[in-house]
Design a protein around this motif. Sequence first.
Motif, PDB file in Angstrom:
ATOM      1  N   VAL A 122      -7.966   0.548 -11.461  1.00 27.09           N
ATOM      2  CA  VAL A 122      -8.373   0.088 -10.113  1.00 27.09           C
ATOM      3  C   VAL A 122      -8.920   1.383  -9.552  1.00 27.09           C
ATOM      4  O   VAL A 122      -8.369   2.262  -9.548  1.00 27.09           O
ATOM      5  N   LYS A 126      -4.875  -7.412  -5.353  1.00 27.47           N
ATOM      6  CA  LYS A 126      -4.072  -7.473  -4.545  1.00 27.47           C
ATOM      7  C   LYS A 126      -2.522  -7.155  -4.993  1.00 27.47           C
ATOM      8  O   LYS A 126      -1.651  -6.815  -4.265  1.00 27.47           O
ATOM      9  N   CYS A 155      -4.004  -3.081  -3.304  1.00 26.71           N
ATOM     10  CA  CYS A 155      -5.237  -3.116  -2.364  1.00 26.71           C
ATOM     11  C   CYS A 155      -5.095  -4.463  -1.254  1.00 26.71           C
ATOM     12  O   CYS A 155      -4.263  -5.359  -1.995  1.00 26.71           O
ATOM     13  N   GLY A 156      -5.727  -4.618  -0.645  1.00 30.75           N
ATOM     14  CA  GLY A 156      -6.031  -5.713   0.327  1.00 30.75           C
ATOM     15  C   GLY A 156      -5.168  -5.638   1.591  1.00 30.75           C
ATOM     16  O   GLY A 156      -5.472  -6.742   2.392  1.00 30.75           O
ATOM     17  N   TYR A 205      -5.844   3.739  -9.476  1.00 24.64           N
ATOM     18  CA  TYR A 205      -4.650   3.421  -9.942  1.00 24.64           C
ATOM     19  C   TYR A 205      -4.648   2.874 -11.210  1.00 24.64           C
ATOM     20  O   TYR A 205      -5.534   2.193 -11.714  1.00 24.64           O
ATOM     21  N   SER A 216     -10.522   3.916   0.251  1.00 21.95           N
ATOM     22  CA  SER A 216      -9.711   3.657   1.680  1.00 21.95           C
ATOM     23  C   SER A 216     -10.952   3.629   2.980  1.00 21.95           C
ATOM     24  O   SER A 216     -11.620   4.337   3.091  1.00 21.95           O
ATOM     25  N   ARG A 239       0.866  -1.242   0.159  1.00 21.44           N
ATOM     26  CA  ARG A 239      -0.002   0.089   0.015  1.00 21.44           C
ATOM     27  C   ARG A 239       1.056   1.261   0.035  1.00 21.44           C
ATOM     28  O   ARG A 239       1.856   1.438   0.670  1.00 21.44           O
ATOM     29  N   VAL A 256      -6.854  -0.317   2.111  1.00 24.37           N
ATOM     30  CA  VAL A 256      -7.237  -0.044   0.707  1.00 24.37           C
ATOM     31  C   VAL A 256      -7.581  -1.022   0.212  1.00 24.37           C
ATOM     32  O   VAL A 256      -7.051  -2.094  -0.030  1.00 24.37           O
ATOM     33  N   ALA A 257      -8.948  -1.056  -0.545  1.00 25.24           N
ATOM     34  CA  ALA A 257      -9.549  -2.139  -1.128  1.00 25.24           C
ATOM     35  C   ALA A 257      -9.800  -1.761  -2.341  1.00 25.24           C
ATOM     36  O   ALA A 257     -10.289  -0.529  -2.695  1.00 25.24           O
ATOM     37  N   ASN A 258     -10.526  -2.722  -3.113  1.00 24.88           N
ATOM     38  CA  ASN A 258     -11.004  -2.602  -4.473  1.00 24.88           C
ATOM     39  C   ASN A 258     -12.463  -3.185  -4.541  1.00 24.88           C
ATOM     40  O   ASN A 258     -12.766  -4.156  -4.886  1.00 24.88           O
ATOM     41  N   PRO A 300      -9.896   2.318  -6.030  1.00 23.84           N
ATOM     42  CA  PRO A 300      -9.611   1.909  -4.574  1.00 23.84           C
ATOM     43  C   PRO A 300     -10.501   2.938  -3.817  1.00 23.84           C
ATOM     44  O   PRO A 300     -10.687   3.912  -4.184  1.00 23.84           O
TER      45      PRO A 300
END
Length: 239
Positions: A191, A220, A224-225, A170, A195, A51, A106-108, A193
């Motif tokens: 991507v 990932k 992310c992840g 991203y 937060s 990240r 932080v994910a998608n 993302p």
Amino acid sequence: MFLSKIPLNVMSRTVRRDHADVHEMHRTLMSAFDEVDGEGAPRRHNGLLWRLEGDGRSRALLVQSCERPDWTRLPAGYAAGRVQVKCLQPALAAIHAGRRLAFRLVANPTRSTPPPGDETGKRGRGKRKPIHDPEQQVNWLIRQGERHGFAIPAATDGGPDVMASPMPPYIGRKSDHRPTARPDARLKITVLPVSYDGRLIVTDPEAFTAAFKDGIGRAKAYGCGLLSLAPDRRSPAGD
């Protein structure tokens, strides 16, 4: 498991390239690990999650891995200072049912669209689409918790104790390995993302530990992840 913090030299041409292309960032980070024999995916084998944090001239990479990386393999001038590496085993050992933790992720968040049918009525593969609505982004995380052994408690206003904040996309490009592609063809990566900052309660230590190691959600390889944890200072038990 290990967590590394790499202070970035924002004047480095390679850092600027990687900041503009998440696939190049992924390649740079993977260079710190030995090559993997066999058919397993190298990123998954090394448990690599990363990240980007900070802004302006104060930027750093957080990198989690199950193998200890060799950061001397980074390009010259990539790091702005000493790379810190710490063992995460104490954090893993402290996970237990009922543990309350503050977290950052932080994910998608995505959803699956129904697959189209053809003239015979057969269904093809559905597509994943990003979730844009903030409430649905939070609901996505709550569903992830149900799968991965944690719950989001209620905040003082009665809603889930988590904030979802959209981030700039991203982007990147990677080689197109489809049989019909030209040898020099590149696929665009995009991507979107989100937060997440909030608090959680561990409900299933085994599932939660697996999610902590493996990451949460998609993309990932592209920042992310990675789930960061800290003691919940507001917990009455000080847990």
